[in-house]
Design an enzyme around this catalytic site. Sequence first.
Site, PDB file in Angstrom:
ATOM      1  N   GLU A  80       3.734 -62.858  84.001  1.00  0.00           N
ATOM      2  CA  GLU A  80       2.271 -62.866  83.871  1.00  0.00           C
ATOM      3  C   GLU A  80       1.561 -62.568  85.193  1.00  0.00           C
ATOM      4  OE1 GLU A  80       1.021 -62.436  81.233  1.00  0.00           O
ATOM      5  OE2 GLU A  80       2.409 -63.256  79.754  1.00  0.00           O
ATOM      6  N   HIS A  95      -2.712 -54.302  80.454  1.00  0.00           N
ATOM      7  CA  HIS A  95      -1.881 -55.487  80.674  1.00  0.00           C
ATOM      8  C   HIS A  95      -0.727 -55.542  79.667  1.00  0.00           C
ATOM      9  CE1 HIS A  95      -1.293 -59.780  81.893  1.00  0.00           C
ATOM     10  NE2 HIS A  95      -0.827 -59.864  80.649  1.00  0.00           N
ATOM     11  N   GLU A  96      -1.073 -55.446  78.403  1.00  0.00           N
ATOM     12  CA  GLU A  96      -0.029 -55.587  77.381  1.00  0.00           C
ATOM     13  C   GLU A  96       0.929 -54.403  77.444  1.00  0.00           C
ATOM     14  OE1 GLU A  96       0.032 -58.472  76.288  1.00  0.00           O
ATOM     15  OE2 GLU A  96      -2.037 -59.023  76.753  1.00  0.00           O
ATOM     16  N   GLY A 100      -5.886 -63.581  74.128  1.00  0.00           N
ATOM     17  CA  GLY A 100      -6.356 -62.199  74.186  1.00  0.00           C
ATOM     18  C   GLY A 100      -5.477 -61.243  73.406  1.00  0.00           C
ATOM     19  N   ALA A 101      -4.222 -61.150  73.803  1.00  0.00           N
ATOM     20  CA  ALA A 101      -3.354 -60.175  73.162  1.00  0.00           C
ATOM     21  C   ALA A 101      -1.913 -60.497  73.494  1.00  0.00           C
ATOM     22  CB  ALA A 101      -3.696 -58.768  73.646  1.00  0.00           C
ATOM     23  N   MET A 102      -0.991 -59.827  72.795  1.00  0.00           N
ATOM     24  CA  MET A 102       0.420 -60.169  72.917  1.00  0.00           C
ATOM     25  C   MET A 102       1.285 -58.911  72.975  1.00  0.00           C
ATOM     26  SD  MET A 102       2.604 -62.512  73.213  1.00  0.00           S
ATOM     27  CE  MET A 102       4.318 -62.085  73.436  1.00  0.00           C
ATOM     28  N   GLU A 103       2.219 -58.938  73.929  1.00  0.00           N
ATOM     29  CA  GLU A 103       3.005 -57.752  74.276  1.00  0.00           C
ATOM     30  C   GLU A 103       4.259 -57.533  73.441  1.00  0.00           C
ATOM     31  OE1 GLU A 103       2.703 -60.567  76.249  1.00  0.00           O
ATOM     32  OE2 GLU A 103       4.592 -61.027  77.258  1.00  0.00           O
ATOM     33  N   ASN A 104       4.296 -57.951  72.183  1.00  0.00           N
ATOM     34  CA  ASN A 104       5.486 -57.746  71.349  1.00  0.00           C
ATOM     35  C   ASN A 104       6.011 -56.322  71.501  1.00  0.00           C
ATOM     36  OD1 ASN A 104       4.638 -60.285  69.984  1.00  0.00           O
ATOM     37  ND2 ASN A 104       3.019 -58.954  69.235  1.00  0.00           N
ATOM     38  N   GLU A 150       5.122 -65.919  70.992  1.00  0.00           N
ATOM     39  CA  GLU A 150       5.190 -66.502  72.323  1.00  0.00           C
ATOM     40  C   GLU A 150       4.333 -67.779  72.363  1.00  0.00           C
ATOM     41  OE1 GLU A 150       3.744 -64.159  75.641  1.00  0.00           O
ATOM     42  OE2 GLU A 150       4.552 -65.603  77.068  1.00  0.00           O
TER      43      GLU A 150
HETATM   44  N1  TRP Z   1       1.837 -63.052  76.788  1.00  0.00           N
HETATM   45  C1  TRP Z   1       0.482 -62.949  76.378  1.00  0.00           C
HETATM   46  C2  TRP Z   1      -0.224 -62.145  77.446  1.00  0.00           C
HETATM   47  O1  TRP Z   1      -0.210 -62.151  78.505  1.00  0.00           O
HETATM   48  C3  TRP Z   1      -0.256 -64.201  76.284  1.00  0.00           C
HETATM   49  C4  TRP Z   1       0.086 -65.168  75.216  1.00  0.00           C
HETATM   50  C5  TRP Z   1       0.886 -66.249  75.273  1.00  0.00           C
HETATM   51  C6  TRP Z   1      -0.537 -65.260  73.982  1.00  0.00           C
HETATM   52  N2  TRP Z   1       0.801 -66.989  74.145  1.00  0.00           N
HETATM   53  C7  TRP Z   1      -0.068 -66.403  73.348  1.00  0.00           C
HETATM   54  C8  TRP Z   1      -1.456 -64.460  73.359  1.00  0.00           C
HETATM   55  C9  TRP Z   1      -0.534 -66.777  72.109  1.00  0.00           C
HETATM   56  C10 TRP Z   1      -1.895 -64.825  72.116  1.00  0.00           C
HETATM   57  C11 TRP Z   1      -1.460 -65.977  71.488  1.00  0.00           C
HETATM   58  O2  TRP Z   1      -0.868 -61.348  77.476  1.00  0.00           O
HETATM   59 ZN    ZN Z   2       0.492 -61.200  79.919  1.00  0.00          ZN
END
Ligand code: TRP
Ligand code: ZN
Length: 877
Positions: free
Chosen positions: A327, A304-305, A268-272, A123
Amino acid sequence: MRTEEPRAFHLADYQAPEFRIHTVHLDFVLEPEATRVTSRLEIERQPGNGPLVLQGEDQKLLSVTLDGRALVAGDYLLDDKSLSIGKVPAKFTLEIVSEINPAANTALEGLFLSSGMFCTQCEPEGFRRITYFLDRPDNLSVFTVRIEAAKEQYPVLLCNGNRMDGGDLASSDSNGGRHFALWHDPFPKPSYLFALVAGDLGSIHDHFITMTGRRIELALYVEHGNELRATYAMGALKRSMTWDEEAYGREYDLDIFMIVAVSAFNMGAMENKGLNIFNDKVLLASPETATDDDYARIESVVAHEYFHNWTGDRITCRDWFQLSLKEGLTVFRDQKFSGDMRSHGVQRIQDVRALRGRQFPEDAGPLAHPVQPQSYIEINNFYTATIYDKGAEVIGMLKTLVGDEGYRKATDLYFARHDGHAATVEDWVKCFEGSSGRDLSQFRLWYRQAGTPVIEARGAYDAAARTYTLYLTQSLAPTPGQPDKQPMHIPVRIGLVGHKGAALPATLEGENRAGPDSRVLELRENFQRFVFVDVAQEPLLSLGRDFSAPVIFRTPYGRAERAILMGCDHDDFNRWEAGQILAAEIMLEVASKTRADADSHYISAIGTVLGKAEADPAFAAEMLMLPTENELAARKTPVDPEGIHTARLALVRAIALAYRPRLAQLYEHMRDEGDFSPDSQSAGRRALRNACLRYLTAGDDEAAAGLAEAHYRSATNMTDMIAGLAALTRMESPLRDTAFTHFHDRFKADPLVLDKWMGLQAGSPLPDTAASVRALMKHPAFDIKNPNRVRALIGAFGGNHLRFHAASGDGYRLVGEVIRTLDPINPQVAARLAGAFESWRRYDPARQALMKAELDAIHGLNGISPNLFEITGKMLG
Ligand code: TRP
Ligand code: ZN
């Protein structure tokens, strides 16, 4: 040298894709410097007759095959951003082979290496760095992925969905020992939710039984040795799963849910889908290494994720102009979850503090943009406080307007209507209109107009008629590109407070029974009048209870009235708010020398807070925390950094002087008993005790240093150690050096903990701070390629209001240099650091000139990234 201006994308230009990729088969042969990616796509033309254009960057194209026929040079067009094929059938299979170099990927987008393991961040537009694709969120495909790698170095091979197969490969040559895994994700998803991880990882496992009795396997993957530090996150995950079932009726869908912690990560983190990837900072915790704030943050980010699985993955965004659809909503969900797990009052205070600390300055400066932006150059620059935090406030206002039941009906409708699709903000608002029957056309302005509205209240009491007339006005200043604003639809929660704090019923003219103590007024005009009847005494207005809208609320009250509200408003948030406003007003007056002393109303109200502190320690700790220097800077121009610093120090010392015995007593009473627990009650006691420590060490003398050092030495958890060090970092004392050295030696092998050590030094008010930051950049633990290290040291220094804004310009030069060094390495993080200069026009001419010189130097950087180009261009524009 830049050859062309980066191009801007506009919401108004949206066009549905002319092709759809139904299924994707990916085959990865992983090698750090030369990974081969084979992609087989089943593609179908949609209405339209343009060429097939696939996005792709930073890779070597090895071959393209269409329905089994190898394409030759003239069959397609290739540039540094895309692969286009002019003539294609209505339905066809395309196979693309390309090669990428994860080891050289320092931007941390696409496939990269973190501590020797492969991981991805797609993302918003990272997938195009992995293979050529329709890399846009409205293309939903079913992914099947085969991963092949050396077994010894990469025993764990993970991807989205369910694991279908795996095993060893017959070793044919000397480097043998390879294995593979095959993954299939049955849920169609956009490419930005793709994830792959390969490495030598430890793991912990658990399971969750869903509301319909399905068993979900849960697995958390971490670097070996960190397994125990993942157990808190596992508990948070299970709490999140339960909460989403209860609060939103959302059940998890795959059979397995995995989280991987990595150390090099941009955010922070990513919701894959099914495979969240986390910055280890927001996943790993133990009493020895994590503060209470870390625990709270981990709980909220895990939630959140996880919540994104429905608000983001099952229902995704049509395009990136809809980013806040997932978001803002998901932040709103995680905030309410944290409130349920901890305390709603304290949670609200912290969320509003974050909103005002980050989003209000954004809305008031050159980077202001609406919750739904109209254009962007680099979408990575739009993961902002406005999209996230103001977006969450917009959801909260919708909930306030339709009520709890109305909200649940609207979200049920949203999930029913849009599951499996890429939706828009407009789709979301329509669900509220459809389920509540309300007209939200004016409310939509919250998505379109940037800037923070100001609401001013004036009241008039008529003792004879027993009426209280409330006049509310709203105004919204111009923001870049939006000179004229329309009035917004704003829910304003109010209460009427009697002399001794009694809640007076708020009954509006024309109502035939007594109104509630707290109620929501709907402001729609620039000026509106509300008449309350049967008001037995002249009330004090409690305006904007629970912070019912992301606006600046203004009441014409003086010290005495604010102190009363601070002591007895029935709304927790507004009690805190009254104290913040009062404290800020006092400090700003002292800073501008219009007043020499602290205020007796405020000091005595703080006495009341201290008296009641034991009933709710977490809340009392918030009450005792004065507005920060950055918050004060946002309230008055031109900003005077030294004046603000001195005034704040003076107020801290005045409170300390007035209440030393009580502070000392609370400090004793709040001592931890028994084993450490990260629960919110225990954390609240530590927060109060450490707030007392702040005041008890306010003298910054040898006695203060002794107390801070003793606090540090006797600490049995990270929260208390940090509180001790935070006090010492303000002081010129030999005890400061011995404590910092002691901490360093104890944690030198632990980068996440050393980050705190660096951050505390970067936040010091002492005059040599910029020089120490420069020295720390040479410390072996500092690594400009790791965003956590950069944020801990340089980010913290950028937030050190006094020293970043040093009149010499040293602070500006330091941050400017780092930004210029970092841009070619990691443009996303460089652009974010540049935010430190966002408010440059609010300072005196000398500082403005210094900051502008840095911005010019950055903007003129040879080969500047589009990220930094857009940000600095807007700041200078
Ligand atoms: N979608 C992620 C979240 O809300 C955020 C995100 C977007 C992200 N780009 C990113 C996280 C790049 C890490 C690296 O939580
Ligand atoms: Zn998010």
